[in-house]
Design an enzyme around this catalytic site. Structure first.
Site, PDB file in Angstrom:
ATOM      1  N   ASP A  34       9.972  -5.338   8.594  1.00  0.00           N
ATOM      2  CA  ASP A  34       9.031  -5.136   9.693  1.00  0.00           C
ATOM      3  C   ASP A  34       8.902  -6.506  10.368  1.00  0.00           C
ATOM      4  O   ASP A  34       9.724  -7.393  10.136  1.00  0.00           O
ATOM      5  CB  ASP A  34       7.696  -4.617   9.111  1.00  0.00           C
ATOM      6  CG  ASP A  34       6.790  -4.023  10.173  1.00  0.00           C
ATOM      7  OD1 ASP A  34       7.061  -2.921  10.639  1.00  0.00           O
ATOM      8  OD2 ASP A  34       5.805  -4.671  10.553  1.00  0.00           O
ATOM      9  N   ALA A  52       4.371   4.127   3.082  1.00  0.00           N
ATOM     10  CA  ALA A  52       3.889   2.873   2.502  1.00  0.00           C
ATOM     11  C   ALA A  52       3.990   1.752   3.522  1.00  0.00           C
ATOM     12  O   ALA A  52       4.586   1.927   4.600  1.00  0.00           O
ATOM     13  CB  ALA A  52       4.722   2.519   1.279  1.00  0.00           C
ATOM     14  N   LYS A  53       3.411   0.637   3.224  1.00  0.00           N
ATOM     15  CA  LYS A  53       3.575  -0.565   4.051  1.00  0.00           C
ATOM     16  C   LYS A  53       3.231  -1.762   3.179  1.00  0.00           C
ATOM     17  O   LYS A  53       2.420  -1.649   2.243  1.00  0.00           O
ATOM     18  CB  LYS A  53       2.624  -0.523   5.256  1.00  0.00           C
ATOM     19  CG  LYS A  53       3.123  -1.313   6.430  1.00  0.00           C
ATOM     20  CD  LYS A  53       4.159  -0.535   7.218  1.00  0.00           C
ATOM     21  CE  LYS A  53       4.717  -1.321   8.364  1.00  0.00           C
ATOM     22  NZ  LYS A  53       5.605  -0.526   9.201  1.00  0.00           N
ATOM     23  N   GLY A  54       3.825  -2.899   3.498  1.00  0.00           N
ATOM     24  CA  GLY A  54       3.516  -4.100   2.729  1.00  0.00           C
ATOM     25  C   GLY A  54       3.435  -5.300   3.636  1.00  0.00           C
ATOM     26  O   GLY A  54       3.857  -5.253   4.802  1.00  0.00           O
ATOM     27  N   VAL A  61       0.858  -1.188   0.000  1.00  0.00           N
ATOM     28  CA  VAL A  61       0.000   0.000   0.000  1.00  0.00           C
ATOM     29  C   VAL A  61       0.893   1.236   0.000  1.00  0.00           C
ATOM     30  O   VAL A  61       1.700   1.421   0.909  1.00  0.00           O
ATOM     31  CB  VAL A  61      -0.913   0.026   1.254  1.00  0.00           C
ATOM     32  CG1 VAL A  61      -1.788   1.282   1.251  1.00  0.00           C
ATOM     33  CG2 VAL A  61      -1.776  -1.218   1.332  1.00  0.00           C
TER      34      VAL A  61
END
Ligand code: NAD
Length: 418
Positions: free
Chosen positions: A147, A106-108, A61
């Site tokens: 992460d 962002a992050k995934g 995202v």
């Protein structure tokens, strides 16, 4: 929309809307910031060691890139959802803006339990996931970082897969890499040290001296908690209690950090630490102490236990350890709350430094990195505290006002295309 099925996203959205109202955010900008700019959902086929092909869902995202290329972690966890990933991407956007990084948020995530994969399965999953993301990531577009459930080996495989595709070694595509591949010194220390830079400034504001009479307790003894403990102990403060998911230990006279490290490294708990009493997480959160650092998980201080918190400074090393409804209780109790998007920003600042070093092909020593980190943390703290005073709002609201305000300003300046 699927995002709305995540309570975490709903919470982040509510927080955003509250702040948008406070800063009189342009309604057109607010409308755009209510949802992510770009979302990719992939289903990643992986040949397991027994030749069966398993399919794992994954997401990336990109919440907003008004300020620069997107940046945020990748999480490997079986229960992660698109909504949770979008909420984390939103918070990364405000955090990066708050501390003045030229980056979007962002992050995934990949819905997999990495502890159940063999090394080669993990490698195949990572390489195929990277391939699925290939059109979205890049040193000038979107730079993933590790992460939960992701380590530096995974980042090395991501970097290699991307590099094979573009035909040249591209260390700047991810951060959190091994040092031998363009990773940065001081990354391991950065988040915990950043938390303590904030604590030092908060202590100064409330007239608290940091010496052997200043007591501190820490929830979580992983990367963030252990590094914050080390930095506070170096300042001369007395470490009286620590807990992890497997219980904890307390000694009002002070714990010995080296023995704690040894014990936790060897056994994953403090059971072998003799010089203290056992303590539960619930007891630690209600402990009489000057500084409490939350460095474990979200949702630890809620409306149910906020009344029992007795520290003077409460630092959120983890993301979201104090729930929204507990926030006003903590503030009413006169506790100086250091909100996550400020307190734990040292992690993404160090990631930013790694990216800058990679694209410059020029590497800094640990002292240089610490000096630069301190400068950014100090500036961000001062700006947040000043806004909190002038606007008469909490530190959390001030931090969000500043982060969201900076994103909005960039969006207004860039305008709408076409
Ligand atoms: P980690 O996995 O290294 O350590 C987590 C620690 O928390 C472990 O000691 C674990 O036993 C403990 N823990 C887990 N559940 C617990 C519970 N219910 N009660 C007490 N202790 C518990 O993780 P980390 O990298 O130190 O990250 C900690 C938190 O900080 C996470 O929420 C993470 O998202 C956040 N964070 C980390 C970074 C970073 O750079 N590592 C940056 C920003 C935010």
């Amino acid at each position: 929309m699927k995002l709305r099925q995540s309570p975490f996203f709903e919470n982040a959205l509510k927080q955003f809307l509250d702040v948008a109202e406070k800063i009189n955010l342009d309604p057109n900008i607010a409308e755009r910031l209510k949802s992510p700019e770009r979302t990719l959902i992939v289903n990643v086929p992986v040949r397991m060691d027994n030749d069966v092909v398993n399919v794992f869902s994954g997401f990336r995202v990109q919440y907003n890139d008004a300020l620069g290329p997107s940046k945020g972690g990748i999480r490997y966890h079986p229960a992660v959802t698109l909504g949770d990933t979008a909420a984390l991407a939103m918070l990364m956007t405000w955090k990066n803006a708050l501390v003045g990084l030229p980056l979007g948020g962002a992050k995934g995530a990949l819905c997999v339990d990495p502890t159940r994969l063999s090394r080669s399965e993990l490698q195949r999953a990572t390489r195929r996931f990277t391939m699925e993301l290939i059109s979205m990531i890049g040193p000038d577009k979107d730079i993933p970082a590790p992460d939960l459930g992701v380590n530096e080996q995974v980042m090395a495989w991501m970097m290699d897969t991307y590099s094979q595709q573009v035909g040249a070694a591209s260390p700047g595509v991810v951060t959190g890499k091994p040092i031998a591949l363009g990773g940065s010194l001081y990354r391991h220390e950065a988040t915990g040290r950043g938390v303590v830079f904030c604590i030092e400034q908060a202590a100064e504001k409330i007239g608290m001296t940091l010496d052997e009479n200043t007591t501190f307790a820490i929830q979580g003894f992983g990367n963030v908690g252990s590094m914050a403990a080390k930095a506070l102990a170096k300042l001369g403060c007395r470490f009286i209690s620590v807990t992890t998911s497997r219980g904890g230990v307390y000694n009002s006279k002070g714990l010995k950090l080296d023995d704690l490290y040894r014990c936790y490294k060897e056994h994953g708990s403090f059971k072998c630490y003799k010089d203290g009493e056992q303590i539960t997480n619930k007891e630690l959160l209600a402990l009489e102490c000057d500084i409490l650092v939350l460095a474990a998980q979200a949702g630890q201080i809620t409306i149910d236990n906020a009344e029992h918190v007795k520290c003077k400074i409460l630092a959120e090393g983890a993301n979201g350890p104090v729930t929204m409804d507990a926030d006003p209780v903590i503030i009413d109790r006169g506790i100086f709350l250091l909100p996550d998007i400020l307190a734990n920003a040292g992690g993404v600042i160090a990631s930013y430094f790694e990216w800058v070093q990679d694209i410059q092909r020029l590497f800094w020593d640990a002292e240089e990195i610490e000096r630069r980190l301190k400068k950014i943390m100090h500036r961000s703290f001062e700006q947040t505290v000043n806004l909190s005073k002038t606007q008469k709002v909490s530190m959390r609201t001030a931090a969000l006002m500043r982060g969201i305000g900076k994103v909005a300003q960039a969006m207004l300046l860039r305008g709408l295309y076409p």
